[in-house]
Enzyme design. Structure first.
Site, PDB file in Angstrom:
ATOM      1  N   GLU A  16      61.899 -57.723 -15.590  1.00 47.86           N
ATOM      2  CA  GLU A  16      62.292 -58.794 -14.722  1.00 47.86           C
ATOM      3  C   GLU A  16      60.922 -59.478 -14.317  1.00 47.86           C
ATOM      4  O   GLU A  16      60.439 -58.951 -13.532  1.00 47.86           O
ATOM      5  CB  GLU A  16      63.301 -58.299 -13.991  1.00 47.86           C
ATOM      6  CG  GLU A  16      63.592 -59.205 -12.879  1.00 47.86           C
ATOM      7  CD  GLU A  16      63.932 -60.767 -13.662  1.00 47.86           C
ATOM      8  OE1 GLU A  16      65.145 -60.609 -14.022  1.00 47.86           O
ATOM      9  OE2 GLU A  16      63.294 -61.763 -13.341  1.00 47.86           O
ATOM     10  N   LYS A  17      60.758 -60.634 -15.026  1.00 45.37           N
ATOM     11  CA  LYS A  17      59.419 -61.340 -14.543  1.00 45.37           C
ATOM     12  C   LYS A  17      59.419 -61.900 -13.257  1.00 45.37           C
ATOM     13  O   LYS A  17      58.437 -62.080 -12.746  1.00 45.37           O
ATOM     14  CB  LYS A  17      59.508 -62.513 -15.461  1.00 45.37           C
ATOM     15  CG  LYS A  17      60.520 -63.606 -15.491  1.00 45.37           C
ATOM     16  CD  LYS A  17      60.207 -64.911 -16.666  1.00 45.37           C
ATOM     17  CE  LYS A  17      61.191 -65.750 -16.646  1.00 45.37           C
ATOM     18  NZ  LYS A  17      62.622 -65.431 -17.321  1.00 45.37           N
ATOM     19  N   HIS A  18      60.614 -61.907 -12.367  1.00 47.01           N
ATOM     20  CA  HIS A  18      60.637 -62.479 -11.017  1.00 47.01           C
ATOM     21  C   HIS A  18      60.163 -61.317  -9.855  1.00 47.01           C
ATOM     22  O   HIS A  18      59.662 -61.845  -8.811  1.00 47.01           O
ATOM     23  CB  HIS A  18      61.839 -63.017 -10.502  1.00 47.01           C
ATOM     24  CG  HIS A  18      62.209 -64.364 -11.392  1.00 47.01           C
ATOM     25  ND1 HIS A  18      62.916 -64.195 -12.574  1.00 47.01           N
ATOM     26  CD2 HIS A  18      61.957 -65.558 -10.989  1.00 47.01           C
ATOM     27  CE1 HIS A  18      62.983 -65.532 -12.811  1.00 47.01           C
ATOM     28  NE2 HIS A  18      62.538 -66.465 -12.118  1.00 47.01           N
ATOM     29  N   HIS A  46      55.811 -65.237 -15.734  1.00 42.08           N
ATOM     30  CA  HIS A  46      56.773 -66.222 -15.262  1.00 42.08           C
ATOM     31  C   HIS A  46      56.321 -67.671 -15.528  1.00 42.08           C
ATOM     32  O   HIS A  46      55.164 -68.028 -15.359  1.00 42.08           O
ATOM     33  CB  HIS A  46      57.020 -66.107 -13.627  1.00 42.08           C
ATOM     34  CG  HIS A  46      57.838 -66.916 -13.224  1.00 42.08           C
ATOM     35  ND1 HIS A  46      57.931 -68.435 -12.822  1.00 42.08           N
ATOM     36  CD2 HIS A  46      59.414 -66.720 -12.998  1.00 42.08           C
ATOM     37  CE1 HIS A  46      58.884 -68.919 -12.350  1.00 42.08           C
ATOM     38  NE2 HIS A  46      60.104 -67.966 -12.386  1.00 42.08           N
ATOM     39  N   HIS A  52      59.485 -75.469 -12.932  1.00 46.32           N
ATOM     40  CA  HIS A  52      59.952 -74.087 -12.631  1.00 46.32           C
ATOM     41  C   HIS A  52      58.549 -73.247 -12.395  1.00 46.32           C
ATOM     42  O   HIS A  52      57.823 -72.840 -13.320  1.00 46.32           O
ATOM     43  CB  HIS A  52      60.604 -73.729 -13.954  1.00 46.32           C
ATOM     44  CG  HIS A  52      61.107 -72.189 -13.999  1.00 46.32           C
ATOM     45  ND1 HIS A  52      61.500 -71.549 -15.162  1.00 46.32           N
ATOM     46  CD2 HIS A  52      61.369 -71.349 -12.964  1.00 46.32           C
ATOM     47  CE1 HIS A  52      61.906 -70.490 -14.462  1.00 46.32           C
ATOM     48  NE2 HIS A  52      61.843 -70.291 -13.521  1.00 46.32           N
ATOM     49  N   CYS A 116      61.220 -68.039  -6.466  1.00 52.94           N
ATOM     50  CA  CYS A 116      61.177 -69.055  -7.578  1.00 52.94           C
ATOM     51  C   CYS A 116      62.229 -70.123  -7.237  1.00 52.94           C
ATOM     52  O   CYS A 116      63.224 -70.028  -6.982  1.00 52.94           O
ATOM     53  CB  CYS A 116      61.823 -68.345  -8.932  1.00 52.94           C
ATOM     54  SG  CYS A 116      61.982 -69.602 -10.327  1.00 52.94           S
ATOM     55  N   HIS A 119      65.138 -69.631  -9.571  1.00 53.56           N
ATOM     56  CA  HIS A 119      65.806 -68.345  -9.592  1.00 53.56           C
ATOM     57  C   HIS A 119      65.836 -67.594  -8.196  1.00 53.56           C
ATOM     58  O   HIS A 119      66.204 -66.337  -8.014  1.00 53.56           O
ATOM     59  CB  HIS A 119      65.256 -67.598 -10.746  1.00 53.56           C
ATOM     60  CG  HIS A 119      65.355 -67.975 -11.986  1.00 53.56           C
ATOM     61  ND1 HIS A 119      64.303 -68.545 -12.947  1.00 53.56           N
ATOM     62  CD2 HIS A 119      66.808 -68.445 -12.646  1.00 53.56           C
ATOM     63  CE1 HIS A 119      65.040 -69.272 -13.912  1.00 53.56           C
ATOM     64  NE2 HIS A 119      66.227 -69.059 -13.790  1.00 53.56           N
TER      65      HIS A 119
HETATM   66 FE    FE Z   1      62.283 -68.329 -12.251  1.00 49.56          FE
END
Ligand code: FE
Length: 131
Positions: A16-18, A46, A52, A116, A119
């Site tokens: 999970e990149k966050h 990310h 973004h 983010c 997100h």
């Molecule tokens: Fe994001």
């Protein structure tokens, strides 16, 4: 109604990149500098665009047995490609990664949170044990 804590998401940073990745880059000894690196997108990058991007990382330490955490630092990432020509035209992008150091004479838990712009809020934590 749930509180803010319900808004923080967690996960496996390798998938999970966050999720902020916390790396302890020194030995952890009582009263000595502990060097910590926090990165969002270490394994899976990310996006970093005007539309973004990661806006900030904040880092806290809660000594074992203490009631409250201490905020060690808050880092804002403010350049995401925008210029007078418009979105994604400057070629300048802040990277969502910081290195900080702190001292403690108690073991405890180090928390990293990040945001983010699309997100939301993310968190991770690691135990600090003093050798
Ligand atoms: Fe994001």
């Amino acid at each position: 109604m749930g509180g803010m804590k319900d808004l923080f998401q967690e996960g496996d940073w390798s998938k999970e990149k966050h999720v902020p990745v916390i790396e302890i880059e020194s030995e952890c000894k009582s009263g000595e500098e502990i060097v910590v690196k926090v990165t969002v997108g270490k394994q899976l990058p990310h996006p970093n665009t005007t539309e973004h991007h990661i806006s900030w990382i904040a880092v806290y330490f809660k000594p074992q047995g203490d009631k409250f955490p201490y905020e060690l630092g808050r880092f804002e990432f403010l350049s995401h490609g925008s210029s007078v020509q418009g979105a994604n035209t400057s070629g300048v992008y802040s990277s969502p990664s910081v290195t900080l150091s702190f001292q403690t004479n108690k073991a405890g838990t180090l928390y990293a949170t990040s945001y983010c712009n699309i997100h939301g809020l993310w968190e991770n934590s690691v135990q600090i044990t003093l050798g």
